[in-house]
Design a protein around this motif. Structure first.
Motif, PDB file in Angstrom:
ATOM      1  N   ILE A 136      10.457 -13.159  -4.177  1.00 50.98           N
ATOM      2  CA  ILE A 136       9.260 -12.695  -4.871  1.00 50.98           C
ATOM      3  C   ILE A 136       9.513 -11.302  -5.453  1.00 50.98           C
ATOM      4  O   ILE A 136      10.446 -10.603  -5.043  1.00 50.98           O
ATOM      5  CB  ILE A 136       8.028 -12.649  -3.945  1.00 50.98           C
ATOM      6  CG1 ILE A 136       8.254 -11.654  -2.795  1.00 50.98           C
ATOM      7  CG2 ILE A 136       7.703 -14.034  -3.405  1.00 50.98           C
ATOM      8  CD1 ILE A 136       7.014 -11.439  -1.939  1.00 50.98           C
ATOM      9  N   HIS A 137       8.669 -10.924  -6.418  1.00 50.50           N
ATOM     10  CA  HIS A 137       8.746  -9.607  -7.056  1.00 50.50           C
ATOM     11  C   HIS A 137       7.364  -8.961  -6.998  1.00 50.50           C
ATOM     12  O   HIS A 137       6.347  -9.630  -7.195  1.00 50.50           O
ATOM     13  CB  HIS A 137       9.195  -9.733  -8.506  1.00 50.50           C
ATOM     14  CG  HIS A 137      10.492 -10.454  -8.675  1.00 50.50           C
ATOM     15  ND1 HIS A 137      11.709  -9.847  -8.497  1.00 50.50           N
ATOM     16  CD2 HIS A 137      10.756 -11.747  -9.005  1.00 50.50           C
ATOM     17  CE1 HIS A 137      12.675 -10.719  -8.706  1.00 50.50           C
ATOM     18  NE2 HIS A 137      12.125 -11.886  -9.012  1.00 50.50           N
ATOM     19  N   PRO A 138       7.290  -7.653  -6.760  1.00 47.29           N
ATOM     20  CA  PRO A 138       5.991  -6.983  -6.687  1.00 47.29           C
ATOM     21  C   PRO A 138       5.459  -6.598  -8.061  1.00 47.29           C
ATOM     22  O   PRO A 138       6.174  -6.656  -9.067  1.00 47.29           O
ATOM     23  CB  PRO A 138       6.305  -5.733  -5.863  1.00 47.29           C
ATOM     24  CG  PRO A 138       7.706  -5.391  -6.275  1.00 47.29           C
ATOM     25  CD  PRO A 138       8.406  -6.719  -6.490  1.00 47.29           C
ATOM     26  N   LEU A 139       4.217  -6.177  -8.075  1.00 52.76           N
ATOM     27  CA  LEU A 139       3.615  -5.546  -9.241  1.00 52.76           C
ATOM     28  C   LEU A 139       3.639  -4.034  -9.036  1.00 52.76           C
ATOM     29  O   LEU A 139       3.566  -3.554  -7.907  1.00 52.76           O
ATOM     30  CB  LEU A 139       2.167  -6.004  -9.431  1.00 52.76           C
ATOM     31  CG  LEU A 139       1.921  -7.483  -9.723  1.00 52.76           C
ATOM     32  CD1 LEU A 139       0.420  -7.767  -9.698  1.00 52.76           C
ATOM     33  CD2 LEU A 139       2.520  -7.880 -11.057  1.00 52.76           C
ATOM     34  N   VAL A 140       3.724  -3.304 -10.130  1.00 49.72           N
ATOM     35  CA  VAL A 140       3.653  -1.843 -10.090  1.00 49.72           C
ATOM     36  C   VAL A 140       2.395  -1.408 -10.836  1.00 49.72           C
ATOM     37  O   VAL A 140       2.151  -1.842 -11.969  1.00 49.72           O
ATOM     38  CB  VAL A 140       4.892  -1.194 -10.728  1.00 49.72           C
ATOM     39  CG1 VAL A 140       4.753   0.322 -10.715  1.00 49.72           C
ATOM     40  CG2 VAL A 140       6.151  -1.596  -9.983  1.00 49.72           C
ATOM     41  N   MET A 141       1.606  -0.568 -10.187  1.00 53.05           N
ATOM     42  CA  MET A 141       0.383  -0.040 -10.792  1.00 53.05           C
ATOM     43  C   MET A 141       0.543   1.451 -11.073  1.00 53.05           C
ATOM     44  O   MET A 141       0.995   2.216 -10.216  1.00 53.05           O
ATOM     45  CB  MET A 141      -0.805  -0.242  -9.840  1.00 53.05           C
ATOM     46  CG  MET A 141      -2.105   0.381 -10.333  1.00 53.05           C
ATOM     47  SD  MET A 141      -3.495   0.135  -9.171  1.00 53.05           S
ATOM     48  CE  MET A 141      -3.149   1.409  -7.942  1.00 53.05           C
ATOM     49  N   LYS A 142       0.201   1.853 -12.285  1.00 50.28           N
ATOM     50  CA  LYS A 142       0.122   3.274 -12.634  1.00 50.28           C
ATOM     51  C   LYS A 142      -1.317   3.559 -13.043  1.00 50.28           C
ATOM     52  O   LYS A 142      -1.784   3.069 -14.072  1.00 50.28           O
ATOM     53  CB  LYS A 142       1.083   3.625 -13.770  1.00 50.28           C
ATOM     54  CG  LYS A 142       1.102   5.105 -14.102  1.00 50.28           C
ATOM     55  CD  LYS A 142       2.240   5.476 -15.044  1.00 50.28           C
ATOM     56  CE  LYS A 142       1.962   5.004 -16.446  1.00 50.28           C
ATOM     57  NZ  LYS A 142       2.974   5.501 -17.426  1.00 50.28           N
ATOM     58  N   THR A 151      -9.743  12.962 -13.436  1.00 53.12           N
ATOM     59  CA  THR A 151      -9.217  14.335 -13.448  1.00 53.12           C
ATOM     60  C   THR A 151      -7.841  14.430 -14.090  1.00 53.12           C
ATOM     61  O   THR A 151      -7.262  15.519 -14.164  1.00 53.12           O
ATOM     62  CB  THR A 151      -9.142  14.888 -12.017  1.00 53.12           C
ATOM     63  OG1 THR A 151      -8.253  14.060 -11.241  1.00 53.12           O
ATOM     64  CG2 THR A 151     -10.517  14.900 -11.364  1.00 53.12           C
ATOM     65  N   GLY A 152      -7.274  13.279 -14.533  1.00 51.33           N
ATOM     66  CA  GLY A 152      -5.969  13.285 -15.171  1.00 51.33           C
ATOM     67  C   GLY A 152      -4.809  13.073 -14.213  1.00 51.33           C
ATOM     68  O   GLY A 152      -3.650  13.050 -14.639  1.00 51.33           O
ATOM     69  N   GLU A 153      -5.096  12.906 -12.931  1.00 49.01           N
ATOM     70  CA  GLU A 153      -4.037  12.663 -11.952  1.00 49.01           C
ATOM     71  C   GLU A 153      -3.495  11.248 -12.126  1.00 49.01           C
ATOM     72  O   GLU A 153      -4.267  10.297 -12.338  1.00 49.01           O
ATOM     73  CB  GLU A 153      -4.587  12.843 -10.537  1.00 49.01           C
ATOM     74  CG  GLU A 153      -3.538  12.763  -9.451  1.00 49.01           C
ATOM     75  CD  GLU A 153      -4.112  13.015  -8.064  1.00 49.01           C
ATOM     76  OE1 GLU A 153      -3.326  13.072  -7.103  1.00 49.01           O
ATOM     77  OE2 GLU A 153      -5.359  13.155  -7.954  1.00 49.01           O
ATOM     78  N   THR A 196      -9.516   5.940 -15.070  1.00 48.57           N
ATOM     79  CA  THR A 196      -9.859   5.778 -16.488  1.00 48.57           C
ATOM     80  C   THR A 196      -8.920   4.800 -17.173  1.00 48.57           C
ATOM     81  O   THR A 196      -9.282   4.174 -18.167  1.00 48.57           O
ATOM     82  CB  THR A 196      -9.778   7.130 -17.225  1.00 48.57           C
ATOM     83  OG1 THR A 196      -8.447   7.654 -17.119  1.00 48.57           O
ATOM     84  CG2 THR A 196     -10.764   8.120 -16.639  1.00 48.57           C
ATOM     85  N   HIS A 197      -7.707   4.690 -16.650  1.00 47.21           N
ATOM     86  CA  HIS A 197      -6.707   3.821 -17.263  1.00 47.21           C
ATOM     87  C   HIS A 197      -5.759   3.304 -16.179  1.00 47.21           C
ATOM     88  O   HIS A 197      -5.348   4.067 -15.302  1.00 47.21           O
ATOM     89  CB  HIS A 197      -5.917   4.590 -18.326  1.00 47.21           C
ATOM     90  CG  HIS A 197      -4.897   3.766 -19.044  1.00 47.21           C
ATOM     91  ND1 HIS A 197      -3.602   3.616 -18.588  1.00 47.21           N
ATOM     92  CD2 HIS A 197      -4.976   3.029 -20.200  1.00 47.21           C
ATOM     93  CE1 HIS A 197      -2.931   2.841 -19.421  1.00 47.21           C
ATOM     94  NE2 HIS A 197      -3.745   2.470 -20.408  1.00 47.21           N
TER      95      HIS A 197
END
Length: 262
Positions: free
Chosen positions: A100-106, A111-113, A229-230
């Motif tokens: 299996i392969h994971p997902l990466v979340m950014k 506040t822009g962090e 926000t994103h």
């Protein structure tokens, strides 16, 4: 391809247990019978607990290149094997591997962090208050949904497609499918949208709309980032993890069986 395991007599195991008393006691008995090696010196990591603990072990040892075998001391145990202490080395030596392969979340906050996290099952966005969430969805840089009004939305891997994704009425994906499931959670507008199937290399972006009025959190499995926000989500194909299942009880078989469970 996962590398071949040693024979049962030569197999070196490393045990990790959840905080539940049953798991701790089982791990104690297993270590006493089969020995306990460090992660660096072992052939297989054995996670003693439930599905949630398995996710923790997978994230912790994501890049160690050691297969992981789940010993079920939890409730559901979809990613685990039967809790039978006898013949464990033999079962592991003859087990069936699943890659299996994971997902990466950014995730970017108000506040822009910028915070990153990895998920085995899914990346989810949820409304934080009584106000519904409003989310713009883009795939590979192109806006595909200008505004989704909902309780939330999630992106699931094949391994996670039978978890929260299924509860949200998303599709079950075969473990070998090079796909991801994009599934709304209680969609209000557009009311009839049921989600989408995406290629595994899709880059999915979620932009929160009216985020001060409608705050939204992002969650990678159980790792939460509030007031986003994103959010960008993609599969990390460069990270490969191997799960081991008792012969005849592979993850492929479990996912197939789940589709006929009624």
């Amino acid at each position: 391809m996962p590398r071949e395991l040693p024979t049962a007599n030569e197999l070196r195991l490393s045990f990790f247990a959840s905080e539940k008393p049953d798991a701790i006691e089982s791990a104690r008995q297993l270590k006493q019978r089969y020995g306990d090696h460090s992660v660096d010196d072992c052939d297989v990591i054995v996670a003693v607990g439930g599905d949630g603990f398995m996710l923790d072990v997978l994230r912790t040892h994501m890049t160690c290149d050691k297969p992981i075998y789940g010993f079920n001391r939890g409730t559901v145990g979809f990613m685990m094997n039967d809790a039978d202490i006898d013949g464990l080395s033999e079962r592991i030596a003859e087990s069936e591997p699943t890659t299996i392969h994971p997902l990466v979340m950014k995730a970017t906050t108000i506040t822009g962090e910028v915070k990153t996290a990895k998920a085995i099952n899914e990346i989810s966005l949820f409304r934080e208050t009584r106000q519904s969430a409003r989310i713009r969805i883009s795939i590979n840089g192109r806006v595909r949904m200008e505004s989704l009004t909902c309780d939330g939305v999630l992106l699931a891997t094949p391994a996670g497609s039978t978890a929260y994704n299924l509860s949200a009425h998303g599709p079950i994906l075969p473990i070998s499918a090079h796909m991801l499931a994009l599934t709304p959670i209680s969609a209000f507008r557009p009311r009839r949208w049921r989600g989408a199937l995406l290629p595994h290399d899709a880059v999915v972006e979620f932009e929160t709309l009216e985020n001060e009025k409608r705050p939204i959190s992002a969650v990678a499995d159980n790792q939460e980032v509030r007031d986003v926000t994103h959010v960008e989500a993609r599969e990390a194909r460069d990270i490969t993890m191997t799960l081991l299942f008792d012969r005849g009880q592979s993850l492929d078989e479990r996912i197939l069986s789940e589709q006929f469970d009624y």
